[in-house]
Scaffold this motif. Sequence first.
Motif, PDB file in Angstrom:
ATOM      1  N   VAL A 109       0.837  -1.207   0.000  1.00 30.89           N
ATOM      2  CA  VAL A 109       0.000   0.000   0.000  1.00 30.89           C
ATOM      3  C   VAL A 109       0.869   1.254   0.000  1.00 30.89           C
ATOM      4  O   VAL A 109       0.601   2.218  -0.737  1.00 30.89           O
ATOM      5  CB  VAL A 109      -0.946  -0.008   1.214  1.00 30.89           C
ATOM      6  CG1 VAL A 109      -1.686   1.324   1.337  1.00 30.89           C
ATOM      7  CG2 VAL A 109      -1.958  -1.143   1.101  1.00 30.89           C
ATOM      8  N   THR A 110       1.928   1.251   0.805  1.00 23.77           N
ATOM      9  CA  THR A 110       2.816   2.419   0.857  1.00 23.77           C
ATOM     10  C   THR A 110       3.512   2.629  -0.477  1.00 23.77           C
ATOM     11  O   THR A 110       3.615   3.768  -0.964  1.00 23.77           O
ATOM     12  CB  THR A 110       3.858   2.231   1.974  1.00 23.77           C
ATOM     13  OG1 THR A 110       3.193   2.034   3.222  1.00 23.77           O
ATOM     14  CG2 THR A 110       4.759   3.453   2.078  1.00 23.77           C
ATOM     15  N   PHE A 111       4.009   1.540  -1.079  1.00 23.65           N
ATOM     16  CA  PHE A 111       4.703   1.652  -2.371  1.00 23.65           C
ATOM     17  C   PHE A 111       3.770   2.191  -3.453  1.00 23.65           C
ATOM     18  O   PHE A 111       4.141   3.099  -4.215  1.00 23.65           O
ATOM     19  CB  PHE A 111       5.250   0.284  -2.776  1.00 23.65           C
ATOM     20  CG  PHE A 111       5.876   0.259  -4.143  1.00 23.65           C
ATOM     21  CD1 PHE A 111       7.122   0.815  -4.351  1.00 23.65           C
ATOM     22  CD2 PHE A 111       5.198  -0.312  -5.216  1.00 23.65           C
ATOM     23  CE1 PHE A 111       7.700   0.800  -5.620  1.00 23.65           C
ATOM     24  CE2 PHE A 111       5.764  -0.327  -6.481  1.00 23.65           C
ATOM     25  CZ  PHE A 111       7.015   0.224  -6.676  1.00 23.65           C
ATOM     26  N   ASN A 127       0.581  12.246  -9.630  1.00 21.92           N
ATOM     27  CA  ASN A 127      -0.008  13.360  -8.876  1.00 21.92           C
ATOM     28  C   ASN A 127      -1.389  13.010  -8.318  1.00 21.92           C
ATOM     29  O   ASN A 127      -2.313  13.817  -8.306  1.00 21.92           O
ATOM     30  CB  ASN A 127      -0.119  14.612  -9.750  1.00 21.92           C
ATOM     31  CG  ASN A 127      -0.333  15.867  -8.925  1.00 21.92           C
ATOM     32  OD1 ASN A 127       0.098  15.940  -7.773  1.00 21.92           O
ATOM     33  ND2 ASN A 127      -1.005  16.853  -9.498  1.00 21.92           N
ATOM     34  N   THR A 128      -1.534  11.786  -7.859  1.00 18.36           N
ATOM     35  CA  THR A 128      -2.771  11.344  -7.218  1.00 18.36           C
ATOM     36  C   THR A 128      -2.377  10.429  -6.052  1.00 18.36           C
ATOM     37  O   THR A 128      -1.237  10.457  -5.608  1.00 18.36           O
ATOM     38  CB  THR A 128      -3.685  10.616  -8.231  1.00 18.36           C
ATOM     39  OG1 THR A 128      -4.898  10.253  -7.592  1.00 18.36           O
ATOM     40  CG2 THR A 128      -3.022   9.384  -8.796  1.00 18.36           C
ATOM     41  N   GLY A 129      -3.297   9.637  -5.572  1.00 16.48           N
ATOM     42  CA  GLY A 129      -2.962   8.744  -4.466  1.00 16.48           C
ATOM     43  C   GLY A 129      -4.187   8.053  -3.910  1.00 16.48           C
ATOM     44  O   GLY A 129      -5.328   8.355  -4.306  1.00 16.48           O
ATOM     45  N   LEU A 130      -3.946   7.113  -3.039  1.00 14.59           N
ATOM     46  CA  LEU A 130      -5.020   6.411  -2.349  1.00 14.59           C
ATOM     47  C   LEU A 130      -5.368   7.208  -1.095  1.00 14.59           C
ATOM     48  O   LEU A 130      -4.571   7.283  -0.159  1.00 14.59           O
ATOM     49  CB  LEU A 130      -4.568   4.991  -1.964  1.00 14.59           C
ATOM     50  CG  LEU A 130      -4.048   4.104  -3.100  1.00 14.59           C
ATOM     51  CD1 LEU A 130      -3.495   2.799  -2.546  1.00 14.59           C
ATOM     52  CD2 LEU A 130      -5.173   3.827  -4.092  1.00 14.59           C
ATOM     53  N   ARG A 153     -11.728   7.351   5.943  1.00 15.15           N
ATOM     54  CA  ARG A 153     -11.633   7.348   4.482  1.00 15.15           C
ATOM     55  C   ARG A 153     -11.703   5.970   3.850  1.00 15.15           C
ATOM     56  O   ARG A 153     -11.768   5.874   2.631  1.00 15.15           O
ATOM     57  CB  ARG A 153     -10.321   8.010   4.058  1.00 15.15           C
ATOM     58  CG  ARG A 153     -10.220   9.465   4.465  1.00 15.15           C
ATOM     59  CD  ARG A 153      -8.888  10.056   4.056  1.00 15.15           C
ATOM     60  NE  ARG A 153      -8.810  11.479   4.376  1.00 15.15           N
ATOM     61  CZ  ARG A 153      -7.749  12.243   4.123  1.00 15.15           C
ATOM     62  NH1 ARG A 153      -6.677  11.709   3.544  1.00 15.15           N
ATOM     63  NH2 ARG A 153      -7.761  13.526   4.449  1.00 15.15           N
ATOM     64  N   VAL A 154     -11.672   4.904   4.635  1.00 12.73           N
ATOM     65  CA  VAL A 154     -11.583   3.560   4.062  1.00 12.73           C
ATOM     66  C   VAL A 154     -12.948   3.147   3.520  1.00 12.73           C
ATOM     67  O   VAL A 154     -13.914   3.037   4.286  1.00 12.73           O
ATOM     68  CB  VAL A 154     -11.109   2.534   5.103  1.00 12.73           C
ATOM     69  CG1 VAL A 154     -10.960   1.149   4.458  1.00 12.73           C
ATOM     70  CG2 VAL A 154      -9.793   2.982   5.730  1.00 12.73           C
ATOM     71  N   PRO A 155     -13.070   2.908   2.210  1.00 14.39           N
ATOM     72  CA  PRO A 155     -14.372   2.491   1.658  1.00 14.39           C
ATOM     73  C   PRO A 155     -14.711   1.072   2.075  1.00 14.39           C
ATOM     74  O   PRO A 155     -13.836   0.279   2.435  1.00 14.39           O
ATOM     75  CB  PRO A 155     -14.152   2.594   0.147  1.00 14.39           C
ATOM     76  CG  PRO A 155     -12.678   2.406  -0.030  1.00 14.39           C
ATOM     77  CD  PRO A 155     -12.023   3.011   1.175  1.00 14.39           C
ATOM     78  N   MET A 156     -15.971   0.742   2.014  1.00 14.28           N
ATOM     79  CA  MET A 156     -16.420  -0.606   2.356  1.00 14.28           C
ATOM     80  C   MET A 156     -16.069  -1.567   1.220  1.00 14.28           C
ATOM     81  O   MET A 156     -16.533  -1.396   0.096  1.00 14.28           O
ATOM     82  CB  MET A 156     -17.934  -0.616   2.591  1.00 14.28           C
ATOM     83  CG  MET A 156     -18.526  -2.010   2.693  1.00 14.28           C
ATOM     84  SD  MET A 156     -17.938  -2.919   4.135  1.00 14.28           S
ATOM     85  CE  MET A 156     -18.865  -2.076   5.408  1.00 14.28           C
ATOM     86  N   PRO A 157     -15.239  -2.580   1.476  1.00 10.37           N
ATOM     87  CA  PRO A 157     -14.976  -3.581   0.430  1.00 10.37           C
ATOM     88  C   PRO A 157     -16.251  -4.370   0.142  1.00 10.37           C
ATOM     89  O   PRO A 157     -16.853  -4.940   1.048  1.00 10.37           O
ATOM     90  CB  PRO A 157     -13.894  -4.471   1.062  1.00 10.37           C
ATOM     91  CG  PRO A 157     -13.344  -3.678   2.205  1.00 10.37           C
ATOM     92  CD  PRO A 157     -14.465  -2.825   2.692  1.00 10.37           C
ATOM     93  N   GLU A 158     -16.652  -4.393  -1.106  1.00 12.59           N
ATOM     94  CA  GLU A 158     -17.903  -5.064  -1.453  1.00 12.59           C
ATOM     95  C   GLU A 158     -17.868  -6.552  -1.120  1.00 12.59           C
ATOM     96  O   GLU A 158     -18.883  -7.136  -0.750  1.00 12.59           O
ATOM     97  CB  GLU A 158     -18.205  -4.867  -2.939  1.00 12.59           C
ATOM     98  CG  GLU A 158     -18.599  -3.452  -3.302  1.00 12.59           C
ATOM     99  CD  GLU A 158     -19.860  -3.003  -2.559  1.00 12.59           C
ATOM    100  OE1 GLU A 158     -20.759  -3.839  -2.343  1.00 12.59           O
ATOM    101  OE2 GLU A 158     -19.937  -1.817  -2.191  1.00 12.59           O
ATOM    102  N   ILE A 159     -16.696  -7.163  -1.215  1.00 17.53           N
ATOM    103  CA  ILE A 159     -16.595  -8.586  -0.928  1.00 17.53           C
ATOM    104  C   ILE A 159     -16.838  -8.896   0.549  1.00 17.53           C
ATOM    105  O   ILE A 159     -17.211 -10.008   0.922  1.00 17.53           O
ATOM    106  CB  ILE A 159     -15.205  -9.122  -1.365  1.00 17.53           C
ATOM    107  CG1 ILE A 159     -15.198 -10.648  -1.352  1.00 17.53           C
ATOM    108  CG2 ILE A 159     -14.106  -8.560  -0.463  1.00 17.53           C
ATOM    109  CD1 ILE A 159     -13.936 -11.237  -1.944  1.00 17.53           C
TER     110      ILE A 159
END
Length: 231
Positions: A33-35, A45-48, A151-157
């Motif tokens: 995730v960090t990488f 120029n974006t990110g998680l 900020r963590v979205p709900m994983p649909e799975i």
Amino acid sequence: MSASYRPKTVLGRLVHAFEETVIATLLGLMVLVTFVNVVLRYGFNTGLIWGLEVTLALFAWLVLFGIAYGFKITMHLGVDALLNTVTSRARRVLSLIALAICIAYAALLMKGAYDYWAPFANLAPTTGRWFPTGFEEMKPWDYRGYVPTERVPMPEILRGPIEFLFLPEGEDPYEKLPVAVPYTMIPVAVALMLYRLIQVGIRIVTGRQQGLIVSHEAEDAVAETAAEQGH
């Protein structure tokens, strides 16, 4: 892994492999995730937006899970200068006294960990000042309902089982992961810690282990260096 620990049964080897796999997976996911976040930030120029929060949760899981694992393979740091000056019988007695203190502390920590996590999972905390004497009688307004991560979205799975376990009746479907999910590691890790300490106590009483400290990393490192240099 400590050279002193070797699972002797098939179940023991499976559990040991599972624990090491979990630790390696948590560490690998942190790095991944960090990488990816670094590449996205400096290359595109974006990110998680949820990357930092997930990394912090994974790191907390790694530390908490690793504490119990450290007791299992006797890799926690400690001072045994006093133990080395007494007889084996006295060493066992002192080790059991130290272990009893650790178990009492872990039991207090277990109550605190559950009571902290329970409201986020819409469960009743325990009663009692030091040790649980029962469960509080919860009123409808005592429940926290849905407390989302930032900020963590709900994983649909995972939506189905998570909402089945943590979604109060009448609440809208979750948009973000509830904090009850990452916080679950708090009582689980403390319970594992307590379980591992009890295991250590059994090994000390039965003579299979001398104390809480078995490995000596500094001495082992010096010995390995001397062996490599041919001394």
